[in-house]
Design an enzyme around this catalytic site. Structure first.
Site, PDB file in Angstrom:
ATOM      1  N   ARG A 245       0.855  -1.183   0.000  1.00  0.00           N
ATOM      2  CA  ARG A 245       0.000   0.000   0.000  1.00  0.00           C
ATOM      3  C   ARG A 245       0.896   1.240   0.000  1.00  0.00           C
ATOM      4  O   ARG A 245       1.972   1.245   0.619  1.00  0.00           O
ATOM      5  CB  ARG A 245      -0.896   0.030   1.240  1.00  0.00           C
TER       6      ARG A 245
ATOM      7  N   HIS B 146      -0.891   0.079  -9.791  1.00  0.00           N
ATOM      8  CA  HIS B 146      -1.540  -0.869  -8.863  1.00  0.00           C
ATOM      9  C   HIS B 146      -2.013  -2.124  -9.614  1.00  0.00           C
ATOM     10  O   HIS B 146      -3.193  -2.492  -9.571  1.00  0.00           O
ATOM     11  CB  HIS B 146      -2.725  -0.193  -8.146  1.00  0.00           C
TER      12      HIS B 146
HETATM   13  P1  NAP Z   1      -1.230 -11.899   4.754  1.00  0.00           P
HETATM   14  O1  NAP Z   1      -1.310 -13.307   4.302  1.00  0.00           O
HETATM   15  O2  NAP Z   1      -2.177 -11.438   5.816  1.00  0.00           O
HETATM   16  O3  NAP Z   1       0.271 -11.646   5.234  1.00  0.00           O
HETATM   17  C1  NAP Z   1       0.648 -10.510   5.933  1.00  0.00           C
HETATM   18  C2  NAP Z   1       2.062 -10.699   6.474  1.00  0.00           C
HETATM   19  O4  NAP Z   1       2.480  -9.466   7.052  1.00  0.00           O
HETATM   20  C3  NAP Z   1       2.146 -11.781   7.555  1.00  0.00           C
HETATM   21  O5  NAP Z   1       3.338 -12.501   7.422  1.00  0.00           O
HETATM   22  C4  NAP Z   1       2.195 -10.943   8.836  1.00  0.00           C
HETATM   23  O6  NAP Z   1       2.873 -11.562   9.916  1.00  0.00           O
HETATM   24  C5  NAP Z   1       2.980  -9.755   8.369  1.00  0.00           C
HETATM   25  N1  NAP Z   1       2.756  -8.608   9.268  1.00  0.00           N
HETATM   26  C6  NAP Z   1       1.601  -7.979   9.553  1.00  0.00           C
HETATM   27  N2  NAP Z   1       1.805  -6.999  10.446  1.00  0.00           N
HETATM   28  C7  NAP Z   1       3.129  -7.013  10.736  1.00  0.00           C
HETATM   29  C8  NAP Z   1       3.955  -6.252  11.597  1.00  0.00           C
HETATM   30  N3  NAP Z   1       3.459  -5.266  12.359  1.00  0.00           N
HETATM   31  N4  NAP Z   1       5.275  -6.555  11.629  1.00  0.00           N
HETATM   32  C9  NAP Z   1       5.779  -7.562  10.883  1.00  0.00           C
HETATM   33  N5  NAP Z   1       5.048  -8.328  10.045  1.00  0.00           N
HETATM   34  C10 NAP Z   1       3.735  -8.048   9.975  1.00  0.00           C
HETATM   35  O7  NAP Z   1      -1.425 -10.898   3.531  1.00  0.00           O
HETATM   36  P2  NAP Z   1      -1.168 -11.184   1.971  1.00  0.00           P
HETATM   37  O8  NAP Z   1      -2.303 -11.891   1.362  1.00  0.00           O
HETATM   38  O9  NAP Z   1       0.176 -11.770   1.822  1.00  0.00           O
HETATM   39  O10 NAP Z   1      -1.198  -9.684   1.393  1.00  0.00           O
HETATM   40  C11 NAP Z   1      -0.318  -8.683   1.871  1.00  0.00           C
HETATM   41  C12 NAP Z   1      -0.735  -7.323   1.378  1.00  0.00           C
HETATM   42  O11 NAP Z   1      -0.448  -7.183  -0.009  1.00  0.00           O
HETATM   43  C13 NAP Z   1      -2.228  -7.004   1.451  1.00  0.00           C
HETATM   44  O12 NAP Z   1      -2.612  -6.606   2.753  1.00  0.00           O
HETATM   45  C14 NAP Z   1      -2.395  -5.900   0.450  1.00  0.00           C
HETATM   46  O13 NAP Z   1      -2.279  -4.641   1.049  1.00  0.00           O
HETATM   47  C15 NAP Z   1      -1.223  -6.112  -0.505  1.00  0.00           C
HETATM   48  N6  NAP Z   1      -1.683  -6.453  -1.876  1.00  0.00           N
HETATM   49  C16 NAP Z   1      -1.365  -5.624  -2.894  1.00  0.00           C
HETATM   50  C17 NAP Z   1      -1.752  -5.935  -4.177  1.00  0.00           C
HETATM   51  C18 NAP Z   1      -1.384  -5.068  -5.348  1.00  0.00           C
HETATM   52  O14 NAP Z   1      -1.864  -5.297  -6.445  1.00  0.00           O
HETATM   53  N7  NAP Z   1      -0.507  -4.115  -5.184  1.00  0.00           N
HETATM   54  C19 NAP Z   1      -2.491  -7.105  -4.416  1.00  0.00           C
HETATM   55  C20 NAP Z   1      -2.791  -7.925  -3.353  1.00  0.00           C
HETATM   56  C21 NAP Z   1      -2.380  -7.591  -2.077  1.00  0.00           C
HETATM   57  P3  NAP Z   1       2.299 -12.893  10.601  1.00  0.00           P
HETATM   58  O15 NAP Z   1       2.517 -13.978   9.564  1.00  0.00           O
HETATM   59  O16 NAP Z   1       3.137 -13.089  11.795  1.00  0.00           O
HETATM   60  O17 NAP Z   1       0.849 -12.649  10.878  1.00  0.00           O
HETATM   61  C1  GLV Z   2      -5.107  -5.223  -4.016  1.00  0.00           C
HETATM   62  O1  GLV Z   2      -4.443  -4.279  -3.781  1.00  0.00           O
HETATM   63  C2  GLV Z   2      -5.595  -6.131  -3.021  1.00  0.00           C
HETATM   64  O2  GLV Z   2      -5.488  -5.824  -1.832  1.00  0.00           O
HETATM   65  O3  GLV Z   2      -6.110  -7.196  -3.411  1.00  0.00           O
END
Ligand code: NAP
Ligand code: GLV
Length: 306
Positions: free
Chosen positions: A221, A269
């Protein structure tokens, strides 16, 4: 069973058709103000009015991975909130990040510029050992990205809130290991959820701890990054460049200093798009599981903020 689709700005018809096909026993409709109570909703940035009116809803299914915008709203207390977990996004993230890493490491932009001028010049091959990749966030997307980058033999470091063990990845956890993680990294990839703890996490202090000639890849983000701090470190040369897919204001205004910056690659994005068919299949499966009283993956912990 009644299900609303409430995603302002998203073309509803294909989602409605797909959800109806996947859930033939359900009534799937676009939400309109004053509509009767539904059991479930498929949402993206819904209006607060929708949530106020649907106080008895059981399941709220976000059609993206990130729930930062949704959690800013007042949500019905009893509802399960679920996000897309993977749904075809992880492989897209792996492609995007590997591309950005390899493009910088292999100096492909420079070769492209040379080629455009008819210049046939070799550069000294770089050593992967000098380009360790640090990935913040070892969740659904971060682990897939870490494994993909490791396939190219880069040293890979990962940082998460709770301790992890991922083959081929040196894992760090929590605030106490953040500095060591940064010091071990030259590339920094952000795949954290946006929460009170992670907002502005890429700032002058943290980016200064990267190895000199660092490279920033933000695919999470825009608010994870303090833009002015990155710009200052790009000017000083401590950070060599950045690939940014997300911004505090989207679309990124043309007059923003990150737009057309010579050391910054900007994309709109698109690093991991929601894939409609896979997302519909995932959401339909979760709705049916919830109705059967079974646990589902990707449930958001509201107190953690992700
Ligand atoms: P996820 O499975 O919830 O993974 C989040 C990771 O971040 C987990 O490993 C978590 O740790 C870690 N985390 C959270 N808070 C933290 C902190 N304070 N300190 C250290 N580590 C922390 O999420 P995901 O599905 O991988 O997605 C991640 C993010 O990608 C989304 O929230 C979204 O904003 C972004 N995204 C962007 C796009 C785009 O097109 N640009 C698309 C999809 C997603 P734990 O494992 O210990 O809980
Ligand atoms: C895109 O940014 C998502 O959070 O899926």
């Amino acid at each position: 069973m009644r299900i609303y689709f409430c995603c302002p700005g998203v073309k509803a018809e294909p989602w409605l058709a797909g959800l109806r096909a996947a859930l033939p026993g359900a009534t799937v409709e676009p939400w309109t103000a004053g509509a009767p109570q539904a059991e479930h909703a498929v949402v993206w940035a819904p209006p607060q009015q929708f949530l106020n009116e649907q106080a008895g809803i059981k399941g709220i299914f976000n059609i993206g991975a990130g729930v930062d915008a949704l959690l800013k709203l007042r949500l019905p207390q009893g509802a399960v909130v679920a996000r897309i977990d993977d749904g075809g996004m992880a492989v897209q993230m792996a492609e995007y990040v590997c591309h950005a890493v390899i493009r910088h490491f292999r100096e492909l932009d420079r070769y492209e510029r040379d080629g455009a001028q008819g210049d046939w010049t070799y550069r000294k091959p770089r050593s992967r050992a000098d380009y360790p990749v640090g990935i913040m966030g070892l969740g659904v997307l971060g682990v897939r990205v870490a494994r993909a980058v490791a396939q190219f033999d880069f040293p890979v470091h990962g940082w998460s809130r709770s301790p992890k063990a991922v083959d081929g990845v040196r894992c760090y956890a929590g605030a106490s290991e953040f500095e060591a993680f940064l010091a071990a990294s030259r590339f920094l990839v952000c795949l954290l959820p946006l929460t009170d703890q992670t907002q502005g996490i890429m700032n002058r202090a943290s980016l200064s701890k990267l190895q000199p000639g660092g490279y920033v890849i933000n695919v999470a983000r825009g608010a994870h990054l303090v833009d002015e701090d990155l710009l200052a470190l790009l000017d000083s040369g401590h950070v060599a460049g950045a690939t940014l897919d997300v911004f505090r204001t989207e679309p990124l205004p043309a007059e923003h200093p990150l737009c057309r910056h010579p050391k910054v690659t900007v994309t709109p994005h698109i690093s991991a798009r929601t894939l409609r068919e896979q997302s519909i299949a995932q959401i339909a499966g979760k709705i049916l599981a919830l109705e059967r009283g079974e646990p589902i993956a990707g449930v958001v912990d509201r107190s953690r903020g992700y």
